[in-house]
Design an enzyme around this catalytic site. Structure first.
Site, PDB file in Angstrom:
ATOM      1  N   ASN A   1       6.545  -4.777  75.261  1.00 53.84           N
ATOM      2  CA  ASN A   1       5.936  -3.766  74.390  1.00 53.84           C
ATOM      3  C   ASN A   1       4.433  -4.012  74.423  1.00 53.84           C
ATOM      4  O   ASN A   1       3.946  -4.942  73.789  1.00 53.84           O
ATOM      5  CB  ASN A   1       6.499  -3.916  72.964  1.00 53.84           C
TER       6      ASN A   1
ATOM      7  N   LYS B   1       2.130  -2.279  73.196  1.00 50.01           N
ATOM      8  CA  LYS B   1       1.420  -1.790  71.995  1.00 50.01           C
ATOM      9  C   LYS B   1       0.150  -1.048  72.434  1.00 50.01           C
ATOM     10  O   LYS B   1       0.132  -0.452  73.516  1.00 50.01           O
ATOM     11  CB  LYS B   1       1.130  -2.937  71.028  1.00 50.01           C
TER      12      LYS B   1
ATOM     13  N   HIS C   1       9.811   1.041  65.499  1.00 51.17           N
ATOM     14  CA  HIS C   1       9.140  -0.258  65.501  1.00 51.17           C
ATOM     15  C   HIS C   1       8.522  -0.496  64.125  1.00 51.17           C
ATOM     16  O   HIS C   1       8.048   0.443  63.482  1.00 51.17           O
ATOM     17  CB  HIS C   1       8.058  -0.290  66.598  1.00 51.17           C
TER      18      HIS C   1
ATOM     19  N   GLU D   1       5.785  -1.521  63.200  1.00 52.51           N
ATOM     20  CA  GLU D   1       4.404  -1.039  63.046  1.00 52.51           C
ATOM     21  C   GLU D   1       4.377   0.468  62.794  1.00 52.51           C
ATOM     22  O   GLU D   1       3.486   0.979  62.121  1.00 52.51           O
ATOM     23  CB  GLU D   1       3.573  -1.439  64.277  1.00 52.51           C
TER      24      GLU D   1
ATOM     25  N   GLU E   1      13.839  -7.351  65.030  1.00 51.53           N
ATOM     26  CA  GLU E   1      12.499  -7.924  64.998  1.00 51.53           C
ATOM     27  C   GLU E   1      12.110  -8.236  63.555  1.00 51.53           C
ATOM     28  O   GLU E   1      11.667  -7.339  62.819  1.00 51.53           O
ATOM     29  CB  GLU E   1      11.478  -6.942  65.581  1.00 51.53           C
TER      30      GLU E   1
ATOM     31  N   GLY F   1       3.915 -11.046  66.171  1.00 55.67           N
ATOM     32  CA  GLY F   1       2.496 -11.319  66.398  1.00 55.67           C
ATOM     33  C   GLY F   1       1.951 -12.474  65.578  1.00 55.67           C
ATOM     34  O   GLY F   1       0.746 -12.694  65.516  1.00 55.67           O
TER      35      GLY F   1
ATOM     36  N   SER G   1       7.340 -12.839  68.454  1.00 57.30           N
ATOM     37  CA  SER G   1       6.752 -14.067  69.002  1.00 57.30           C
ATOM     38  C   SER G   1       7.650 -14.757  70.028  1.00 57.30           C
ATOM     39  O   SER G   1       7.662 -15.974  70.145  1.00 57.30           O
ATOM     40  CB  SER G   1       6.358 -15.042  67.885  1.00 57.30           C
TER      41      SER G   1
HETATM   42  P1  PGA Z   1       5.168 -10.098  69.575  1.00 58.00           P
HETATM   43  O1  PGA Z   1       5.575  -8.569  69.337  1.00 58.00           O
HETATM   44  O2  PGA Z   1       6.008 -10.606  70.717  1.00 58.00           O
HETATM   45  O3  PGA Z   1       3.698 -10.072  69.882  1.00 58.00           O
HETATM   46  O4  PGA Z   1       5.477 -10.830  68.295  1.00 58.00           O
HETATM   47  C1  PGA Z   1       6.909  -8.130  69.460  1.00 58.00           C
HETATM   48  C2  PGA Z   1       6.996  -6.677  69.077  1.00 58.00           C
HETATM   49  O5  PGA Z   1       6.360  -6.263  68.106  1.00 58.00           O
HETATM   50  O6  PGA Z   1       7.712  -5.887  69.730  1.00 58.00           O
END
Ligand code: PGA
Length: 247
Positions: free
Chosen positions: A9, A11, A94, A96, A165, A171, A209
């Site tokens: 992803n 982003k 997601h 976000e 998630e 993140g 992460s």
């Molecule tokens: P990350 O993000 O691996 O940077 O924690 C995962 C995601 O949000 O899909």
């Protein structure tokens, strides 16, 4: 036995130059992966990435789509448009999007339906916040989020991919322990089994992460069928190492 899926992803990261170098690096080092691999890229780069990935084993994905089919929805991108650029998978819900764009469970369910109707696999993201986990509400939250998608798309629910998630792990460098992740994956699997006799073929990914150091242990869990990878998907060596762990 479910084949694993490692999905990157990206982003809101990338540029024409950075995307080219990342994808060329991945393709040069990938060989014949034992798992499915995909990258979910910003929509403006779909055409570029489609061209770079043509004929390769990496599938093209998007990060969001409209809940509407077509029409006066300024700024939105439809499932049919994604399909035209060879998109095979699309993230929906997601955290976000839920957090910053106030997407509801009902909208996420509609988006999953739009993707399915166009032959695109929705990767349905669910996950609890830290406050919800600390209040003992993890199972309730993820089940509510998934239930909305099952309710609206029950007839073809075995065509989705689920991504667990935990919001507090995204993140942040904090990963759910393998036990924490497997426990939630088992809850989701049970919910899917109650909805579909084909539930055992649905891939449930872990995200939050995931990195080159922790991927192998997470991916060894019985109900963890792959990873949704953010930060580490932007680095060739790290993403290739996670892919190798899914073998
Ligand atoms: P990350 O993000 O691996 O940077 O924690 C995962 C995601 O949000 O899909």
């Amino acid at each position: 036995m479910r084949k694993k899926l490692i999905a990157g992803n990206w982003k809101m990261n990338g540029s024409l130059a950075a995307n080219e170098s990342l994808l060329k690096g991945l393709l040069a080092g990938l060989g014949s992966p034992a798992c499915h691999v995909s990258v979910c890229v910003p929509s403006v780069y779909l055409a570029q990435c489609q061209a770079l990935l043509a004929g390769s084993t990496i599938n093209l994905g998007a990060q969001d789509l409209s809940q509407h089919e077509a029409g006066a929805f300024t700024g939105e991108v439809s499932a049919a448009m994604l399909r035209e650029f060879g998109v095979r998978q699309v993230l929906v819900g997601h955290s976000e999007r839920r957090q910053y764009h106030f997407e509801t469970d009902a909208q996420v369910a509609l988006k999953a339906g739009r993707a399915l109707a166009c032959g695109i696999t929705p990767i349905v993201c669910v996950g609890e916040t830290l406050a919800e986990r600390e209040a003992g509400k993890t199972d309730e939250v993820v089940k509510r989020q998934l239930a909305a998608v099952i309710h609206a798309n029950g007839h073809c629910i075995s065509e989705i991919v689920v991504a667990y998630e935990p919001v507090w792990a995204i993140g942040t460098g904090k990963t759910a322990s393998t036990e924490q992740a497997q426990q939630v994956h088992a809850v989701l699997r049970a919910q899917l089994r109650a909805a579909s006799e084909h539930a055992d073929r649905i891939q449930i990914l872990y995200g939050g992460s995931m990195n080159a150091a922790n991927a192998a242990q997470l991916l060894a869990q019985p109900d963890i069928d792959g990873g949704l990878v953010g930060g580490a998907a932007l680095k060739v060596a790290d993403f290739l190492s996670i892919i190798a762990s899914a073998g």
